[in-house]
Design a protein around this motif. Sequence first.
Motif, short mmCIF file in Angstrom:
data_model
loop_
_atom_site.label_atom_id
_atom_site.label_comp_id
_atom_site.label_asym_id
_atom_site.label_seq_id
_atom_site.Cartn_x
_atom_site.Cartn_y
_atom_site.Cartn_z
N TRP A 1 0.84 -1.19 0.00
CA TRP A 1 0.00 0.00 0.00
C TRP A 1 0.87 1.24 0.00
O TRP A 1 1.95 1.25 0.59
N PHE A 2 0.38 2.30 -0.65
CA PHE A 2 1.12 3.55 -0.79
C PHE A 2 0.22 4.74 -0.47
O PHE A 2 -1.00 4.68 -0.67
N GLU A 3 0.84 5.79 -0.02
CA GLU A 3 0.19 7.09 0.09
C GLU A 3 0.56 7.80 -1.21
O GLU A 3 1.74 7.94 -1.54
N VAL A 4 -0.46 8.21 -1.99
CA VAL A 4 -0.18 8.83 -3.28
C VAL A 4 -0.79 10.22 -3.36
O VAL A 4 -1.77 10.54 -2.70
N THR A 5 -0.17 11.04 -4.18
CA THR A 5 -0.70 12.34 -4.52
C THR A 5 -0.97 12.33 -6.02
O THR A 5 -0.10 11.91 -6.79
N ILE A 6 -2.16 12.76 -6.41
CA ILE A 6 -2.53 12.76 -7.82
C ILE A 6 -2.84 14.20 -8.23
O ILE A 6 -3.61 14.89 -7.57
N GLU A 7 -2.21 14.62 -9.31
CA GLU A 7 -2.46 15.95 -9.87
C GLU A 7 -2.62 15.80 -11.37
O GLU A 7 -1.78 15.16 -12.03
#
Length: 87
Positions: free
Chosen positions: A41-47
């Motif tokens: 599992w990952f913490e992601v930022t999407i832009e």
Amino acid sequence: MKAVLDRIEENQYAVLLVEENTQEFILNKNELPEGSKPHDWFEVTIENDKITSLKVDPEFALAQEQKVKSKRDRLKKRSQGSKFKRE
């Protein structure tokens, strides 16, 4: 947002599933943090519909694993065995 590494295809592409908005992203395997494997599992930022940041989240992975184990244990307790008996 949280994302799970669903699978690696052709030993080259990483398929990430983002939990919050049920999106699928395909990255080059070399864009993953070192040692990443399916079900991490990952913490992601999407832009702009692109993953701009990706950080391993081992605590969340452990919590998810424990949740699945708990459900599996409850199902095993409810099970009464197979209805089909061998002769």
